[in-house]
Design a protein around this motif. Structure first.
Motif, PDB file in Angstrom:
ATOM      1  N   ASP A   1      -5.996   9.459   1.403  1.00 52.25           N
ATOM      2  CA  ASP A   1      -4.772   8.732   1.050  1.00 52.25           C
ATOM      3  C   ASP A   1      -3.636   9.062   2.015  1.00 52.25           C
ATOM      4  OD1 ASP A   1      -5.976   7.472  -1.045  1.00 52.25           O
ATOM      5  OD2 ASP A   1      -4.877   8.517  -2.629  1.00 52.25           O
TER       6      ASP A   1
ATOM      7  N   ARG B   1      -4.202   7.279   5.299  1.00 52.21           N
ATOM      8  CA  ARG B   1      -3.917   5.845   5.177  1.00 52.21           C
ATOM      9  C   ARG B   1      -2.416   5.608   5.057  1.00 52.21           C
ATOM     10  NH1 ARG B   1      -7.418   3.595   0.348  1.00 52.21           N
ATOM     11  NH2 ARG B   1      -6.261   1.693   0.884  1.00 52.21           N
TER      12      ARG B   1
ATOM     13  N   GLU C   1       0.831  -1.203   0.000  1.00 49.44           N
ATOM     14  CA  GLU C   1       0.000   0.000   0.000  1.00 49.44           C
ATOM     15  C   GLU C   1       0.869   1.257   0.000  1.00 49.44           C
ATOM     16  OE1 GLU C   1      -4.172   1.082   2.170  1.00 49.44           O
ATOM     17  OE2 GLU C   1      -2.489   0.697   3.509  1.00 49.44           O
TER      18      GLU C   1
END
Length: 454
Positions: free
Chosen positions: A252, A255, A227
């Motif tokens: 984003d 995260r 990721e």
């Protein structure tokens, strides 16, 4: 109160209060900065006129979105390199030029320049810093040199040899999975996905001595690494999110931060556990116990490393180097292996020759496993791997920032402050096919003549 004459601005005398003077000084400083930036920008534009550029996507955003991180984007980039074989410029927004350099003669002045003249460009590499810290990839100067010297023992043959069993085990797991999927009717497999999991599995065992079984079941740590890699690439494409403040306000960015914490917590836990083991056992006992298992992992080497002054690496430094090797090691190795498989699939005659070479080497051996000393006994397979790496290097581009003007062999000048990207283009598929065929034939002739193929 003293009066300040502003007749040059068309105004009469004004009381010269300290706040007004401060405001005028601030405005003058800001105006000077804007004028200096404007002069530098137009001077750079003047130097850049001699570099060609493709048509812009948008008058304001420039070439933003022209080359996406997809297969279509790579085709576009390949076409650009064909059209502009020496190099070209791209605009990310109205004021941010990038110079893509392609030809070896044009790239050489950048790659041969000292780190003071062409240091790493921390705008792009900086996106990795919250994750990788000051490891070898992102550090520079004395710190880079010190860490490089301290990490050299990690690549000694005696440390690398036992890793062969780890590699064999990880590859066997991948092969078993392929056979199972094929028996269940799967006719198409994403090689890169499977090979990436295999390299991550191998690295976790070599770096941390940790069995995650990530090839057979989901792993939170492995998912976080994948990721993070995707987020860094995605952010590169979004110029408005290059600013940390704005990026971390987005979903984003949040995260990305959570994934960083997860990866750091895992690495920190391993380091702390090893640090608790060292004082109780002592270094000699620690090495003796490690000798029984016949593997000394990367964390062990970092914990035991000392510089010329006897200083050890801090926990933060060890974490940075371990995280850097997990990132750099898995993706580049997986990319290189995937392209080797691609080329061998395109050329079944060479694939069969590689297979026969390996089978001849392993004939009458039990168990059937490649060992360290076997690697030097596979000349044809080695040539295929090297040629594949030449055609499709896992890291085709680097990013630098010029601290002074650099003159190219043809007289053109890369101005100070610009960010050139030396790029090793991936050939067209047709060129890959013909190039692989002809150059591999040439490699065979050189090998038969006793000349090493590079």
């Amino acid at each position: 109160m003293p009066q300040l004459s502003l007749s040059w601005l068309g105004l009469g005398p004004v009381a010269a209060s300290p706040w007004l003077l401060l405001l005028l000084v601030g405005a003058s400083w800001l105006l000077a900065r804007v004028l200096a930036w404007t002069y530098t920008f137009y001077d750079n534009c003047r130097h850049l006129r001699c570099f060609p550029q493709p048509p812009k996507q948008n008058w304001f955003w420039g070439h933003q979105g022209l080359v996406t991180p997809t297969e279509e984007g790579m085709k576009t980039l390949t076409q650009l390199v064909t059209t502009y074989p020496q190099g070209f410029k791209l605009w990310l927004g109205p004021t941010f030029p990038l110079l893509i350099l392609c030809h070896p003669d044009i790239i050489r002045p950048i790659t041969s320049a000292s780190a003071a003249v062409a240091p790493k460009d921390m705008i792009f590499y900086g996106f990795l810093k919250p994750w990788l810290g000051d490891g070898l990839l992102l550090s520079g100067g004395d710190k880079w040199s010190r860490h490089r010297r301290m990490l050299t023992p990690a690549f000694h043959f005696n440390i690398l040899k036992p890793y062969m069993k780890i590699f064999n085990k990880s590859v066997n797991i991948m092969h078993d999975k392929w056979q199972r999927l094929a028996s269940e009717g799967s006719t198409r497999l994403d090689m890169f996905e499977h090979v990436s999991l295999m390299t991550l599995d191998s690295l976790q065992k070599c770096v941390f001595s940790f069995e995650s079984n990530c090839q057979e079941k989901p792993s939170e740590y492995i998912a976080a690494i994948l990721e993070l890699s995707a987020f860094v690439e995605k952010r590169n494409q979004q110029i408005l999110l290059h600013t940390d403040f704005l990026y971390y306000l987005t979903p984003d960015g949040q995260r990305f931060r959570r994934a960083c914490h997860l990866v750091h917590d895992f690495t920190d836990a391993v380091i702390q556990e090893r640090r608790r083991t060292l004082p109780t056992q002592g270094i000699d006992d620690f090495l003796k116990n490690k000798g029984k298992s016949k593997t000394l992992d990367f964390i062990d080497v970092l914990l035991l490393s000392k510089d010329e002054d006897g200083k050890e690496l801090s926990d933060e430094d060890i974490r940075a180097e371990a995280d850097t090797f997990m990132f750099e090691g898995h993706d580049t190795t997986a990319s290189g292996l995937s392209w080797v498989l691609y080329h061998l699939a395109k050329h079944p005659e060479y694939q069969e020759q590689c297979r026969q070479e390996v089978q001849e080497l392993l004939k009458d051996r039990e168990p059937i496993e490649i060992e360290w000393d076997d690697l030097a006994q596979l000349p044809f397979l080695t040539m295929c791997i090297k040629e594949s790496l030449r055609l499709h290097p896992p890291v085709p581009v680097i990013s630098r920032c010029c601290t002074q003007d650099i003159v190219l062999p043809d007289g053109r000048v890369i101005p100070k402050g610009l960010r050139p990207l030396p790029f090793r283009p991936r050939e067209h598929q047709g060129e890959v096919t013909s190039g692989f065929y002809s150059l591999l034939g040439r490699a065979q002739k050189l090998h038969r003549a006793g000349v090493r193929h590079g």
